[in-house]
Design a protein around this motif. Sequence first.
Motif, PDB file in Angstrom:
ATOM      1  N   UNK A 163       0.872  -0.989  -0.094  1.00 42.80           N
ATOM      2  CA  UNK A 163      -0.163  -0.229  -0.466  1.00 42.80           C
ATOM      3  C   UNK A 163       1.190   1.266  -0.360  1.00 42.80           C
ATOM      4  N   UNK A 164       0.712   2.177  -0.645  1.00 40.00           N
ATOM      5  CA  UNK A 164       1.403   3.303  -0.909  1.00 40.00           C
ATOM      6  C   UNK A 164       1.024   4.254   0.165  1.00 40.00           C
ATOM      7  N   UNK A 165       2.387   4.111   1.098  1.00 35.08           N
ATOM      8  CA  UNK A 165       2.428   5.496   2.305  1.00 35.08           C
ATOM      9  C   UNK A 165       1.644   6.770   2.360  1.00 35.08           C
ATOM     10  N   UNK A 166       1.726   7.468   0.992  1.00 32.50           N
ATOM     11  CA  UNK A 166       1.688   8.743   1.178  1.00 32.50           C
ATOM     12  C   UNK A 166      -0.068   8.866   0.815  1.00 32.50           C
ATOM     13  N   UNK A 167      -0.513   8.004   0.884  1.00 33.62           N
ATOM     14  CA  UNK A 167      -2.672   7.941   0.880  1.00 33.62           C
ATOM     15  C   UNK A 167      -2.921   8.165   2.317  1.00 33.62           C
ATOM     16  N   UNK A 168      -3.838   8.545   2.889  1.00 35.72           N
ATOM     17  CA  UNK A 168      -4.370   9.199   4.300  1.00 35.72           C
ATOM     18  C   UNK A 168      -4.698   7.613   4.274  1.00 35.72           C
ATOM     19  N   UNK A 169      -4.669   7.670   5.949  1.00 36.19           N
ATOM     20  CA  UNK A 169      -4.722   6.212   6.541  1.00 36.19           C
ATOM     21  C   UNK A 169      -6.436   5.751   6.209  1.00 36.19           C
ATOM     22  N   UNK A 170      -7.099   6.936   6.220  1.00 35.84           N
ATOM     23  CA  UNK A 170      -8.491   6.357   6.267  1.00 35.84           C
ATOM     24  C   UNK A 170      -9.303   6.024   4.692  1.00 35.84           C
ATOM     25  N   UNK A 171      -7.981   6.035   4.014  1.00 35.05           N
ATOM     26  CA  UNK A 171      -8.569   5.525   2.012  1.00 35.05           C
ATOM     27  C   UNK A 171      -8.140   4.466   2.101  1.00 35.05           C
ATOM     28  N   UNK A 172      -7.226   3.929   3.149  1.00 28.70           N
ATOM     29  CA  UNK A 172      -6.495   2.734   3.179  1.00 28.70           C
ATOM     30  C   UNK A 172      -6.717   1.525   3.897  1.00 28.70           C
ATOM     31  N   UNK A 173      -8.362   2.052   5.135  1.00 28.16           N
ATOM     32  CA  UNK A 173      -8.248   1.201   5.957  1.00 28.16           C
ATOM     33  C   UNK A 173      -9.723  -0.196   5.045  1.00 28.16           C
ATOM     34  N   UNK A 174     -10.281   0.051   4.621  1.00 26.93           N
ATOM     35  CA  UNK A 174     -10.924  -0.810   3.827  1.00 26.93           C
ATOM     36  C   UNK A 174     -10.213  -1.945   3.344  1.00 26.93           C
ATOM     37  N   UNK A 175      -9.447  -1.204   2.684  1.00 33.48           N
ATOM     38  CA  UNK A 175      -8.516  -2.505   1.472  1.00 33.48           C
ATOM     39  C   UNK A 175      -7.431  -3.199   2.523  1.00 33.48           C
ATOM     40  N   UNK A 176      -6.779  -2.528   3.796  1.00 33.68           N
ATOM     41  CA  UNK A 176      -6.502  -3.277   5.174  1.00 33.68           C
ATOM     42  C   UNK A 176      -7.178  -4.506   5.958  1.00 33.68           C
ATOM     43  N   UNK A 177      -8.522  -3.992   5.774  1.00 35.24           N
ATOM     44  CA  UNK A 177      -9.908  -5.094   6.584  1.00 35.24           C
ATOM     45  C   UNK A 177      -9.737  -6.111   5.595  1.00 35.24           C
ATOM     46  N   UNK A 178     -10.374  -5.791   4.293  1.00 36.83           N
ATOM     47  CA  UNK A 178     -10.009  -6.587   2.919  1.00 36.83           C
ATOM     48  C   UNK A 178      -8.988  -7.651   3.212  1.00 36.83           C
ATOM     49  N   UNK A 179      -7.548  -7.070   3.247  1.00 35.17           N
ATOM     50  CA  UNK A 179      -6.583  -8.600   3.475  1.00 35.17           C
ATOM     51  C   UNK A 179      -6.616  -9.206   4.968  1.00 35.17           C
ATOM     52  N   UNK A 180      -6.620  -8.380   5.825  1.00 35.98           N
ATOM     53  CA  UNK A 180      -6.542  -9.229   7.033  1.00 35.98           C
ATOM     54  C   UNK A 180      -8.112 -10.212   7.315  1.00 35.98           C
TER      55      UNK A 180
END
Length: 152
Positions: free
Chosen positions: A68-85
């Motif tokens: 995941x690109x760390x330059x993107x705010x966490x709020x936009x990556x939250x769903x992708x991270x939870x899906x991966x988990x």
Amino acid sequence: MSKKNVDDYLQEGMYGTRLPNESERKMYLGTLRERIAFVLTIGEVMSNKGLAELERQLKKHPKAKLLLNGNISYQFLKEEKSLADRLSIPHTTVSNQENDTEIGLVLTYSYAVDIEQIYLKDIEDISTQKKEEEKDSDPPKGIVSKLKNLFH
């Protein structure tokens, strides 16, 4: 292979060892194009446009890793991270302020897989073409279509 000279040792000491395809690695969050199974751009990640396709790709490639690109705010990556988990896919946030890339998410392997269509747009185009081909190949059903075929 040629022998290293003093300049090579100095360059290596100051900047680290050179990696092959360094520009490609900068673009794809530290990995090579040949190892990638699926990619989303920053815009697609922020708009959650490719979330359904990401889930399908994560299920299709359970041994892959999500970058995941760390330059993107966490709020936009939250769903992708939870899906991966939820699907037990390891994920890592790659933060490199020096590199500017349009890539927001990469599903990658540690070895070459050489998948031709990795971008969301390309995958959507292919699935649209397949649906149109299936639609064209299905014979029309019903009384009216049978009568049309009878008189043609």
